[in-house]
Design a protein around this motif. Sequence first.
Motif, PDB file in Angstrom:
ATOM      1  N   PHE A 153      58.610  -9.417  -5.525  1.00 38.21           N
ATOM      2  CA  PHE A 153      59.716  -9.933  -6.331  1.00 38.21           C
ATOM      3  C   PHE A 153      60.924 -10.162  -5.433  1.00 38.21           C
ATOM      4  O   PHE A 153      61.109  -9.436  -4.451  1.00 38.21           O
ATOM      5  CB  PHE A 153      60.102  -8.935  -7.432  1.00 38.21           C
ATOM      6  N   PRO A 154      61.772 -11.114  -5.761  1.00 35.37           N
ATOM      7  CA  PRO A 154      63.039 -11.253  -5.032  1.00 35.37           C
ATOM      8  C   PRO A 154      63.875  -9.983  -5.213  1.00 35.37           C
ATOM      9  O   PRO A 154      63.780  -9.304  -6.244  1.00 35.37           O
ATOM     10  CB  PRO A 154      63.724 -12.448  -5.703  1.00 35.37           C
ATOM     11  N   PHE A 155      64.694  -9.685  -4.217  1.00 42.72           N
ATOM     12  CA  PHE A 155      65.477  -8.446  -4.225  1.00 42.72           C
ATOM     13  C   PHE A 155      66.239  -8.220  -5.529  1.00 42.72           C
ATOM     14  O   PHE A 155      66.116  -7.148  -6.132  1.00 42.72           O
ATOM     15  CB  PHE A 155      66.426  -8.423  -3.018  1.00 42.72           C
TER      16      PHE A 155
ATOM     17  N   ILE B  35      61.116   3.284  -5.889  1.00 42.73           N
ATOM     18  CA  ILE B  35      60.507   2.391  -6.882  1.00 42.73           C
ATOM     19  C   ILE B  35      60.919   0.948  -6.605  1.00 42.73           C
ATOM     20  O   ILE B  35      60.089   0.032  -6.654  1.00 42.73           O
ATOM     21  CB  ILE B  35      60.906   2.815  -8.315  1.00 42.73           C
ATOM     22  N   GLY B  36      62.188   0.755  -6.288  1.00 35.94           N
ATOM     23  CA  GLY B  36      62.679  -0.589  -6.002  1.00 35.94           C
ATOM     24  C   GLY B  36      61.967  -1.222  -4.821  1.00 35.94           C
ATOM     25  O   GLY B  36      61.547  -2.386  -4.882  1.00 35.94           O
ATOM     26  N   ARG B  37      61.799  -0.458  -3.754  1.00 35.59           N
ATOM     27  CA  ARG B  37      61.100  -1.007  -2.583  1.00 35.59           C
ATOM     28  C   ARG B  37      59.657  -1.344  -2.920  1.00 35.59           C
ATOM     29  O   ARG B  37      59.124  -2.366  -2.473  1.00 35.59           O
ATOM     30  CB  ARG B  37      61.186  -0.021  -1.418  1.00 35.59           C
ATOM     31  N   ALA B  38      59.012  -0.487  -3.682  1.00 36.51           N
ATOM     32  CA  ALA B  38      57.614  -0.755  -4.069  1.00 36.51           C
ATOM     33  C   ALA B  38      57.523  -2.028  -4.907  1.00 36.51           C
ATOM     34  O   ALA B  38      56.638  -2.862  -4.686  1.00 36.51           O
ATOM     35  CB  ALA B  38      57.047   0.427  -4.841  1.00 36.51           C
ATOM     36  N   ILE B  39      58.428  -2.181  -5.845  1.00 37.36           N
ATOM     37  CA  ILE B  39      58.422  -3.373  -6.696  1.00 37.36           C
ATOM     38  C   ILE B  39      58.677  -4.627  -5.864  1.00 37.36           C
ATOM     39  O   ILE B  39      58.002  -5.640  -6.027  1.00 37.36           O
ATOM     40  CB  ILE B  39      59.459  -3.226  -7.832  1.00 37.36           C
TER      41      ILE B  39
ATOM     42  N   VAL C 252      65.550  -5.059  -8.155  1.00 36.00           N
ATOM     43  CA  VAL C 252      66.563  -4.057  -8.523  1.00 36.00           C
ATOM     44  C   VAL C 252      66.715  -4.003 -10.044  1.00 36.00           C
ATOM     45  O   VAL C 252      66.808  -2.923 -10.631  1.00 36.00           O
ATOM     46  CB  VAL C 252      67.909  -4.337  -7.829  1.00 36.00           C
ATOM     47  N   SER C 253      66.722  -5.159 -10.684  1.00 35.64           N
ATOM     48  CA  SER C 253      66.829  -5.185 -12.151  1.00 35.64           C
ATOM     49  C   SER C 253      65.648  -4.473 -12.800  1.00 35.64           C
ATOM     50  O   SER C 253      65.833  -3.669 -13.725  1.00 35.64           O
ATOM     51  CB  SER C 253      66.904  -6.630 -12.657  1.00 35.64           C
ATOM     52  N   ILE C 254      64.449  -4.755 -12.315  1.00 40.16           N
ATOM     53  CA  ILE C 254      63.253  -4.091 -12.862  1.00 40.16           C
ATOM     54  C   ILE C 254      63.344  -2.583 -12.639  1.00 40.16           C
ATOM     55  O   ILE C 254      63.049  -1.792 -13.539  1.00 40.16           O
ATOM     56  CB  ILE C 254      61.971  -4.673 -12.234  1.00 40.16           C
ATOM     57  N   THR C 255      63.769  -2.189 -11.454  1.00 37.06           N
ATOM     58  CA  THR C 255      63.919  -0.766 -11.146  1.00 37.06           C
ATOM     59  C   THR C 255      64.890  -0.101 -12.111  1.00 37.06           C
ATOM     60  O   THR C 255      64.620   0.986 -12.626  1.00 37.06           O
ATOM     61  CB  THR C 255      64.404  -0.577  -9.695  1.00 37.06           C
TER      62      THR C 255
END
Length: 151
Positions: free
Chosen positions: A83-85, A73-77, A89-92
């Motif tokens: 998005f910045p890394f 999910i993080g990679r997709a986001i 990660v926060s969104i994930t």
Amino acid sequence: LLLLSIHVVGKNGYHNILSTAGKEVATGGLSLSIANIPPLALLYFLAIKNRKITALHMRYMIAISVFLLGPGIGRAIIVLGQFPFPVGVSITNVVLAAVSGILLVVDIVQSKPYKPYLIAFLLNLLMLLIWERQMDGWWQTIGGTYAKLFF
């Protein structure tokens, strides 16, 4: 093997960041890898402990699966959403906590055994907290101690 691979990835990332950005940033970065080891180990232990109670075992295994969705999910986001890394990660982490929270609410409403999802939800909130506060002294102490002991 999964927990060992998380450790190895964390170790490699730590040493790469250590050489370019310094100890504090490298220790903060451990919040993305090694902080996942205890929650995953706990959920797996509880799943195996409850292997004969299908409803609990299943929920603990699903909770593990939710944790394991994080990197994808993080990679997709990050890639698709551009998005910045750190933001990705926060969104994930918020998404994973929300999924665990929804599973928890559904089981409470349906009067199902909700304890596994409560534990998973709290662990996901903890992971979100650790990521967001990775530069704080308390995490720097935990991550730094881990790095000294195992790297």
